[in-house]
Design an enzyme around this catalytic site. Structure first.
Site, PDB file in Angstrom:
ATOM      1  N   ALA A   1     -17.017 -55.059 -16.352  1.00 21.95           N
ATOM      2  CA  ALA A   1     -18.268 -54.522 -16.877  1.00 21.95           C
ATOM      3  C   ALA A   1     -17.984 -53.712 -18.136  1.00 21.95           C
ATOM      4  O   ALA A   1     -16.849 -53.312 -18.392  1.00 21.95           O
ATOM      5  CB  ALA A   1     -18.933 -53.642 -15.827  1.00 21.95           C
ATOM      6  N   CYS A   2     -19.050 -53.475 -18.899  1.00 20.41           N
ATOM      7  CA  CYS A   2     -18.981 -52.662 -20.111  1.00 20.41           C
ATOM      8  C   CYS A   2     -18.329 -51.324 -19.809  1.00 20.41           C
ATOM      9  O   CYS A   2     -18.664 -50.723 -18.792  1.00 20.41           O
ATOM     10  CB  CYS A   2     -20.404 -52.429 -20.628  1.00 20.41           C
ATOM     11  SG  CYS A   2     -20.535 -51.224 -21.964  1.00 20.41           S
ATOM     12  N   PRO A   3     -17.438 -50.807 -20.601  1.00 17.67           N
ATOM     13  CA  PRO A   3     -17.004 -51.303 -21.913  1.00 17.67           C
ATOM     14  C   PRO A   3     -15.702 -52.104 -21.858  1.00 17.67           C
ATOM     15  O   PRO A   3     -15.078 -52.335 -22.882  1.00 17.67           O
ATOM     16  CB  PRO A   3     -16.751 -49.996 -22.669  1.00 17.67           C
ATOM     17  CG  PRO A   3     -16.182 -49.087 -21.608  1.00 17.67           C
ATOM     18  CD  PRO A   3     -16.845 -49.481 -20.313  1.00 17.67           C
TER      19      PRO A   3
END
Lengths: 75, 132
Positions: free
Chosen positions: A13-15
């Site tokens: 997932a981000c980042p």
């Protein structure tokens, strides 16, 4: 497309896709291509923006079965 | 590439706040920006040696815990490690530490301690300034 290195960022997932891409870029030479696979939907705009801000070139991106693939030429 | 300078103030201490701060900070550092974060008041939780590993969800938002797991979001501990590895400058607010009776050894390794003027000095030529 020939790529010098493949980064598997699926499930991240981000980042993390951007963070890992940044690290992987260090391992290739200018002009070589890094291939990135990701499942984070945000990566589509994020990697494009990241490549642009870093002076790299996003040569191509595809989406197949929820896997986003990117080919980024190191600038 | 000429690097931009990003100055962030972290003034809140929930898990949500930690993600806001560290996601933006690590994304900026991954884009080769020069990043500094000033941790003040509840924001100090984000770099507290033990505290950052177990930050609370905001009151009434506890049900998001499951969402964090499902989204496979990195832990704050992991993000703090990445932030340090990428050379993000972490500044703890001296005044808050005095008020809360905390010494530098209560925090993760590698932080700096400074007052508001230290942050202002860092931030005065920043291109991007953010407050969380």
């Amino acid at each position: 497309m020939d790529s010098a290195k493949l980064l598997d960022a699926k499930g991240m997932a981000c980042p993390m896709p951007v963070v890992k891409t940044k690290k992987a870029m260090k391992d290739i030479n200018t002009g070589e291509v890094l291939e990135v696979h990701a499942t984070d939907k945000g990566a589509k705009s994020d990697l494009a923006a990241w490549a642009k801000s870093g002076g790299h070139e996003l040569l191509k991106d595809t989406e197949e079965d929820d896997v986003l693939k990117f080919w980024i030429k190191k600038g | 590439m000429a690097n931009a300078k990003v100055a962030i103030i972290a003034a809140n201490g929930s898990l949500f706040d930690a993600y806001k701060v560290f996601n933006v900070a690590t994304a900026a550092a991954a884009s080769d920006e020069d990043v500094g974060i000033f941790f003040t008041f509840e924001g100090l939780n984000l770099i507290h040696k033990e505290g950052h590993k177990n930050l609370p969800l905001p009151e009434g938002k506890e049900h998001f815990q499951e969402g964090f797991e499902q989204a496979n979001v990195p832990s704050i501990e992991e993000l703090v490690g990445i932030a340090q590895e990428m050379g993000i400058k972490l500044i703890a607010c001296q005044m808050t530490m005095d008020v809360m009776n905390l010494e530098k050894d209560a925090f993760i390794e590698g932080i700096e301690v400074g007052g508001a003027a230290s942050f202002i000095d860092y931030a005065k030529d920043a291109n991007i300034t953010l407050t969380f």
